[in-house]
Design an enzyme around this catalytic site. Structure first.
Site, PDB file in Angstrom:
ATOM      1  CG  PHE A  17       4.071  55.242  97.294  1.00  0.00           C
ATOM      2  CD1 PHE A  17       3.153  55.659  97.362  1.00  0.00           C
ATOM      3  CD2 PHE A  17       4.580  53.912  98.354  1.00  0.00           C
ATOM      4  CE1 PHE A  17       1.667  54.258  97.221  1.00  0.00           C
ATOM      5  CE2 PHE A  17       3.952  53.234  98.617  1.00  0.00           C
ATOM      6  CZ  PHE A  17       2.302  53.334  97.653  1.00  0.00           C
TER       7      PHE A  17
ATOM      8  CG  ASP B 107      -2.539  49.739 100.290  1.00  0.00           C
ATOM      9  OD1 ASP B 107      -3.051  48.890  98.974  1.00  0.00           O
ATOM     10  OD2 ASP B 107      -3.025  50.950 100.519  1.00  0.00           O
TER      11      ASP B 107
ATOM     12  NE  ARG C 119      -4.106  48.370 103.383  1.00  0.00           N
ATOM     13  CZ  ARG C 119      -4.844  48.584 103.160  1.00  0.00           C
ATOM     14  NH1 ARG C 119      -4.352  50.214 103.604  1.00  0.00           N
ATOM     15  NH2 ARG C 119      -5.427  49.119 101.787  1.00  0.00           N
TER      16      ARG C 119
ATOM     17  CG  ASP D  14       0.036  62.663  99.476  1.00  0.00           C
ATOM     18  OD1 ASP D  14       0.581  63.524  99.412  1.00  0.00           O
ATOM     19  OD2 ASP D  14      -0.100  61.629  98.870  1.00  0.00           O
TER      20      ASP D  14
ATOM     21  CD  GLU E 197      -7.110  58.689 105.908  1.00  0.00           C
ATOM     22  OE1 GLU E 197      -7.346  58.148 106.192  1.00  0.00           O
ATOM     23  OE2 GLU E 197      -8.326  59.686 104.846  1.00  0.00           O
ATOM     24  CG  ASP E 198      -4.434  55.916 105.790  1.00  0.00           C
ATOM     25  OD1 ASP E 198      -4.219  57.286 104.953  1.00  0.00           O
ATOM     26  OD2 ASP E 198      -3.641  54.850 104.638  1.00  0.00           O
TER      27      ASP E 198
ATOM     28  CE  LYS F  87       3.602  60.888 102.017  1.00  0.00           C
ATOM     29  NZ  LYS F  87       3.087  60.975 100.624  1.00  0.00           N
TER      30      LYS F  87
ATOM     31  N   GLY G 252      -6.177  52.702 104.971  1.00  0.00           N
ATOM     32  CA  GLY G 252      -4.662  52.167 105.488  1.00  0.00           C
ATOM     33  C   GLY G 252      -4.737  52.850 107.776  1.00  0.00           C
TER      34      GLY G 252
END
Length: 182
Positions: free
Chosen positions: A158, A165, A171, A109, A105-106, A137, A49
């Site tokens: 989400f 993705d 993506r 969470d 990192e993407d 988040k 990601g």
């Protein structure tokens, strides 16, 4: 005009436009450039990601003598929620002992993947370790972990696009979309 998209039967609305993303990526890059001036860090990009964010971030950082490595971790097995079980799917091929390291990192969470990566990498004794993420988040955190650099802090939605993705789809979208609730 409806700019929503549908993937796997779920409707997603535009959430962050490419222009907003570019601005925040440039800000994070400036912070990293300032913090690592003269240090030539190793950037460890978390696949799959983070590849779009990493490419834009590293171009903006502009440290030409840095190195880029890739790792892959997963806590998703399909769909829109995490399993809570973090697995390393691909590890480092380069030694980082004594090196300055920036994880790219993407999304952070739950914080479980971030903490697992940090523990794995700290075992290799880097000189320093920082964590940069596109999206953070805090309301979803199970660990209390806070990244060193975050382009955006978002609520527990989400999302997909810009490298993120849904079951491998979406993506390639230049903007970030949020799943409609309900």
């Amino acid at each position: 005009m409806d700019n929503s998209i549908v993937l796997n039967g779920l409707r997603f609305q535009p959430y962050l436009r490419r222009e907003q993303i570019d601005k925040q990526v440039a800000r994070v890059a400036s912070e990293i450039r300032r913090d690592f001036e003269g240090k030539n860090p190793v950037f460890i990009v978390v696949l799959t990601g983070a590849y779009v964010f990493a490419a834009d971030l590293l171009r903006n950082v502009g440290i030409n003598e840095n190195q880029v490595e890739f790792v892959r971790y997963s806590s998703y097995e399909g769909g829109t929620s995490t399993t809570g079980c973090v697995k390393q799917l691909m590890g480092l091929r380069q030694e980082i002992k004594g090196r300055n390291v920036v994880i790219v990192e993407d999304i952070v969470d739950t914080g479980l993947t971030a903490e697992r990566m940090i523990a794995d990498l700290m075992a290799q004794e880097p000189a320093s370790l920082k964590f940069a993420t596109l999206l953070y988040k805090p309301e979803s955190s199970r660990t209390g972990y806070t990244p060193d650099y975050a382009a955006f802090t978002i609520p527990p939605k989400f999302i997909l696009g810009y490298g993120l993705d849904l079951d491998g789809k979406g993506r390639n979208l230049p903007d970030i979309y949020a799943c409609e609730e309900g």
